[in-house]
Enzyme design. Structure first.
Site, mmCIF file in Angstrom:
data_model
loop_
_atom_site.group_PDB
_atom_site.id
_atom_site.type_symbol
_atom_site.label_atom_id
_atom_site.label_comp_id
_atom_site.label_asym_id
_atom_site.label_seq_id
_atom_site.Cartn_x
_atom_site.Cartn_y
_atom_site.Cartn_z
ATOM 1 N N GLU A 58 -11.553 0.077 -3.192
ATOM 2 C CA GLU A 58 -10.308 0.690 -2.078
ATOM 3 C C GLU A 58 -9.632 1.186 -2.706
ATOM 4 O O GLU A 58 -9.910 0.824 -4.066
ATOM 5 C CB GLU A 58 -9.934 -0.336 -0.756
ATOM 6 C CG GLU A 58 -9.155 -1.918 -1.137
ATOM 7 C CD GLU A 58 -9.123 -2.738 -0.619
ATOM 8 O OE1 GLU A 58 -9.941 -3.085 0.316
ATOM 9 O OE2 GLU A 58 -8.104 -3.899 -0.834
ATOM 10 N N ASP A 86 0.541 -1.286 0.331
ATOM 11 C CA ASP A 86 0.106 -0.226 -0.005
ATOM 12 C C ASP A 86 0.950 1.092 -0.064
ATOM 13 O O ASP A 86 0.357 2.062 0.288
ATOM 14 C CB ASP A 86 -0.836 0.121 1.093
ATOM 15 C CG ASP A 86 -1.600 -1.266 1.840
ATOM 16 O OD1 ASP A 86 -1.960 -2.122 0.540
ATOM 17 O OD2 ASP A 86 -1.861 -1.396 2.206
HETATM 18 O O1 FUB Z 1 -3.108 -3.296 3.612
HETATM 19 C C1 FUB Z 1 -4.433 -3.999 4.056
HETATM 20 C C2 FUB Z 1 -5.751 -3.418 3.073
HETATM 21 O O2 FUB Z 1 -4.990 -4.227 1.978
HETATM 22 C C3 FUB Z 1 -5.489 -1.933 2.595
HETATM 23 O O3 FUB Z 1 -6.211 -1.448 3.250
HETATM 24 C C4 FUB Z 1 -6.241 -2.412 1.167
HETATM 25 O O4 FUB Z 1 -5.784 -0.869 0.325
HETATM 26 C C5 FUB Z 1 -5.312 -4.099 0.711
HETATM 27 O O5 FUB Z 1 -4.207 -3.237 -0.110
#
Ligand code: FUB
Length: 369
Positions: A272, A62
């Site tokens: 997301e 991320d």
């Molecule tokens: O790293 C945890 C979660 O996985 C992140 O918040 C999302 O965007 C995904 O990459």
């Protein structure tokens, strides 16, 4: 669920499994034979990657990248193997701290600045430090992070430092009115800053569909595919960057006919990992489509949208999640992203960078990772 790395996994498991069932002595006698067999298996299934991991002694994911004080700073999640079983709530992403990395230039040495913030130093902490972002204003660096509170509800925290490399000190409470995950803070040319946030499934956005938290919200998500998809959220930041200034709004994504993308449109709807950058006066809202594993983008005329869906710009990476940031460095654009090249495991990722190109018509060229 698509598993783009299923072939890669089978090669690894097969080689380890062979030695595990043989005794040590037998393994020794057959060393040459096994080595040849393993080599053949690996060669057959070898993948090529567009770029190599930036960090290989820690698992990182991320990545939010920024240019601060003439250097490239990367703010990733720090993945660990906490031994938690994988599930759709993302419990296996059990991260406990952040490390910050910097580089003088793309391709240069990557410096690890050590632990910048630890979950044990966050007064309201429950568990799971997920994808962070950082903004600079008022001579201060602000680290924004999603974390479950003591009731297991994701909130957005903020921590401050005088250095882009940290360490950061967390505020006593999460940002009032914040929820869900994946904060991305965009500062416009006029100095106003906006936080984009949200993620469905483990990110809990569906639990806020009525405006109030409902722990059973996941049961209603995705049931009516013909309804408008859940939207990413945006909130203007206060002058002190510690609060939301006004109401949280929906980031609406529409198709070229002006119709809002629908819940069942898994290839295009927001899941997301949002990010906003500005190119030639247009606002580019980019995000992960989650269960279909694309990075997609939509463009608009102002930070609130609506944004018109334009297409995907990165094919699925190896691993279930895909999460990125886009930054201009010395006149060129780059995408920071992650995959699972080093581990082959969904929750143990590694950050990467590659160039991102805008075509003459403003579209983003497709990247095949
Ligand atoms: O790293 C945890 C979660 O996985 C992140 O918040 C999302 O965007 C995904 O990459």
């Amino acid at each position: 669920m698509i598993q783009p790395n299923a072939k890669f996994h089978s090669a690894t498991v097969k080689t380890i499994g062979l030695c595990a069932v043989l005794s040590l002595a037998a393994c020794g006698e057959k060393k040459q034979e096994k080595a040849e067999e393993a080599e053949t298996t690996t060669t057959k299934e070898t993948k090529t990657y567009l770029s190599e991991p930036l960090v290989s002694d820690l698992y990182t994911a991320d990545p939010s990248a920024h240019v601060f004080e003439g250097k490239i700073y990367i703010y990733p999640s720090h993945d660990i193997d906490a031994g938690v079983k994988e599930n759709d709530n993302g419990d296996h992403f059990a991260m406990k701290d952040y490390h910050i990395f910097s580089m003088d230039s793309i391709g240069g040495k990557v410096t690890d600045h050590g632990v910048a913030l630890d979950v044990k130093d966050i007064p309201w902490a429950g568990r799971q430090l997920w994808a962070p972002d950082v903004a600079f204003k008022n001579g201060t660096y602000y680290l924004y992070f999603p974390l479950k509170d003591k009731n297991d509800v994701f909130r957005m925290g903020v921590a401050t430092s005088k250095s882009p490399a940290g360490p950061f000190k967390a505020e006593k409470e999460p940002i009032a009115g914040s929820y869900s995950i994946d904060p991305a803070v965009f500062t416009d040319d006029n100095g106003e800053s906006y936080m984009y946030f949200g993620g469905i499934w483990g990110g809990q956005l569906q639990r806020w569909a009525t405006g109030k938290y409902d722990a059973n919200g996941s049961k209603t998500d995705g049931q009516d595919d013909t309804k408008p998809a859940l939207s990413c959220k945006v909130a203007k930041m206060s002058k002190d960057m510690l609060h939301f200034d006004g109401a949280v709004k929906d980031v609406v994504i529409v198709d070229k006919e002006g119709n809002q993308l629908l819940t069942g449109d898994h290839d295009r709807r927001f899941f997301e990992g949002s990010w906003v950058h500005k190119f030639n006066g247009k606002y580019y809202f980019s995000y992960s489509t989650g269960d279909t594993h694309y990075l997609a983008y939509a463009t608009g005329d102002n930070p609130y949208g609506p944004f018109t869906y334009q297409g995907t710009f990165m094919d699925p990476v190896q691993g279930w999640t895909t999460h990125h940031s886009i930054v201009e460095i010395k006149g060129k654009w780059y995408i920071f992203y992650h995959d699972t090249q080093l581990s082959g495991k969904t929750h143990l990722r590694n950050i990467k960078v590659t160039e991102l190109k805008h075509s003459a018509d403003g579209s983003i060229e497709l990247i095949k990772p």
